[in-house]
Motif scaffolding. Structure first.
Motif, PDB file in Angstrom:
ATOM      1  N   ASP A  82       0.835  -1.209   0.000  1.00 16.68           N
ATOM      2  CA  ASP A  82       0.000   0.000   0.000  1.00 16.68           C
ATOM      3  C   ASP A  82       0.866   1.255   0.000  1.00 16.68           C
ATOM      4  OD1 ASP A  82      -2.387  -1.436  -0.034  1.00 16.68           O
ATOM      5  OD2 ASP A  82      -2.631  -1.373   2.148  1.00 16.68           O
ATOM      6  N   HIS A  85       2.222   1.854  -3.469  1.00 17.69           N
ATOM      7  CA  HIS A  85       1.222   2.503  -4.324  1.00 17.69           C
ATOM      8  C   HIS A  85       1.072   3.981  -3.963  1.00 17.69           C
ATOM      9  CE1 HIS A  85      -0.200  -0.835  -6.757  1.00 17.69           C
ATOM     10  NE2 HIS A  85      -0.099  -1.608  -5.676  1.00 17.69           N
ATOM     11  N   ALA A  86       1.154   4.304  -2.675  1.00 19.53           N
ATOM     12  CA  ALA A  86       1.070   5.704  -2.255  1.00 19.53           C
ATOM     13  C   ALA A  86       2.268   6.502  -2.785  1.00 19.53           C
ATOM     14  CB  ALA A  86       0.986   5.799  -0.729  1.00 19.53           C
ATOM     15  N   TRP A  87       3.474   5.890  -2.783  1.00 16.79           N
ATOM     16  CA  TRP A  87       4.650   6.561  -3.352  1.00 16.79           C
ATOM     17  C   TRP A  87       4.440   6.800  -4.839  1.00 16.79           C
ATOM     18  CZ3 TRP A  87       7.947   9.342  -0.964  1.00 16.79           C
ATOM     19  CH2 TRP A  87       8.354   9.033   0.325  1.00 16.79           C
ATOM     20  N   GLU A  88       3.918   5.803  -5.533  1.00 18.15           N
ATOM     21  CA  GLU A  88       3.691   5.948  -6.975  1.00 18.15           C
ATOM     22  C   GLU A  88       2.744   7.122  -7.249  1.00 18.15           C
ATOM     23  OE1 GLU A  88       3.011   2.849 -10.558  1.00 18.15           O
ATOM     24  OE2 GLU A  88       1.465   2.786  -9.000  1.00 18.15           O
ATOM     25  N   GLU A  89       1.675   7.220  -6.469  1.00 17.08           N
ATOM     26  CA  GLU A  89       0.736   8.329  -6.645  1.00 17.08           C
ATOM     27  C   GLU A  89       1.397   9.662  -6.306  1.00 17.08           C
ATOM     28  OE1 GLU A  89      -2.384  10.581  -7.704  1.00 17.08           O
ATOM     29  OE2 GLU A  89      -2.028   8.478  -8.189  1.00 17.08           O
ATOM     30  N   ARG A  90       2.209   9.707  -5.259  1.00 16.53           N
ATOM     31  CA  ARG A  90       2.930  10.938  -4.888  1.00 16.53           C
ATOM     32  C   ARG A  90       3.849  11.375  -6.022  1.00 16.53           C
ATOM     33  NH1 ARG A  90       4.242  14.014  -0.534  1.00 16.53           N
ATOM     34  NH2 ARG A  90       6.397  14.752  -0.328  1.00 16.53           N
ATOM     35  N   ARG A  92       3.540  10.686  -9.171  1.00 19.46           N
ATOM     36  CA  ARG A  92       2.694  11.146 -10.273  1.00 19.46           C
ATOM     37  C   ARG A  92       2.261  12.592 -10.018  1.00 19.46           C
ATOM     38  NH1 ARG A  92      -0.345   7.094 -10.220  1.00 19.46           N
ATOM     39  NH2 ARG A  92       0.631   5.986 -11.932  1.00 19.46           N
ATOM     40  N   GLN A  93       1.805  12.877  -8.803  1.00 19.80           N
ATOM     41  CA  GLN A  93       1.330  14.222  -8.460  1.00 19.80           C
ATOM     42  C   GLN A  93       2.437  15.265  -8.523  1.00 19.80           C
ATOM     43  OE1 GLN A  93      -0.448  13.760  -4.591  1.00 19.80           O
ATOM     44  NE2 GLN A  93      -2.283  12.768  -5.402  1.00 19.80           N
ATOM     45  N   PRO A 100       6.107   2.445 -13.537  1.00 17.26           N
ATOM     46  CA  PRO A 100       5.079   1.858 -12.667  1.00 17.26           C
ATOM     47  C   PRO A 100       5.621   0.683 -11.853  1.00 17.26           C
ATOM     48  CG  PRO A 100       4.202   2.245 -14.858  1.00 17.26           C
ATOM     49  CD  PRO A 100       5.693   2.491 -14.935  1.00 17.26           C
TER      50      PRO A 100
END
Length: 160
Positions: A82, A85-90, A92-93, A100
């Motif tokens: 989890d 996935h949070a790092w990946e979203e960070r 991206r932002q 990926p």
């Protein structure tokens, strides 16, 4: 034999200390603890990982490439899938260059680059590999036992 007990720190040569400072503090949440002018020391809370960023006055070269002899990448551990996935979203932002999340034999990896292109990676081990590393950390296994355990794990993956 003398013991290696942990990695103490990593020191990276960067082209622009201010740009790298913003990346490591704003994106990865490192805390600057020392400033030597041409270099700075950072600490990550709560991992206690120490990072040095140095802009040598005589530095040469441009953007990092792992195809040159030397450092390939620095691997960091995420808490769990989890978190990965949070790092990946960070990333991206914040517009961080990354690939990926990928599943590999022993876990999951999220590869990314700092402003100089230095290759970094967050990883999460699969449960079997994490358990194996805990056995190694216990200091109770001999070199032969570790090698045999690794052979067994690799054979199990091949039989998969």
């Amino acid at each position: 034999m003398p013991q290696l007990v942990r990695v103490d720190h990593v020191s990276l040569t960067v082209t622009d200390l201010e740009v790298s400072h913003r990346f490591y503090t704003d994106v990865l949440d490192f805390i600057q603890i020392l400033d030597f002018g041409y270099g700075r020391i950072y600490l990550h809370n709560p991992s206690a990982f120490i990072l040095a960023l140095v802009a040598h006055p005589e530095r040469a070269g441009g953007r990092f490439t792992e195809l040159t002899t030397g450092l390939d990448h620095v691997g960091l551990a995420a808490g769990d899938l989890d978190d990965l996935h949070a790092w990946e979203e960070r990333f991206r932002q914040l517009g961080v260059e990354f690939t990926p999340i990928r599943e590999a034999e022993f876990g999951y990896h999220l590869n990314f680059r700092d402003p100089d292109g230095i290759a970094l990676e967050f990883g999460v081990s699969k449960p079997d590999f994490e358990a194996a590393m805990e056995l190694v950390k216990s200091g109770q296994l001999t070199k032969d036992q570790i090698q045999e355990y690794a052979r067994q794990m690799l054979a199990a993956l091949a039989d998969g």
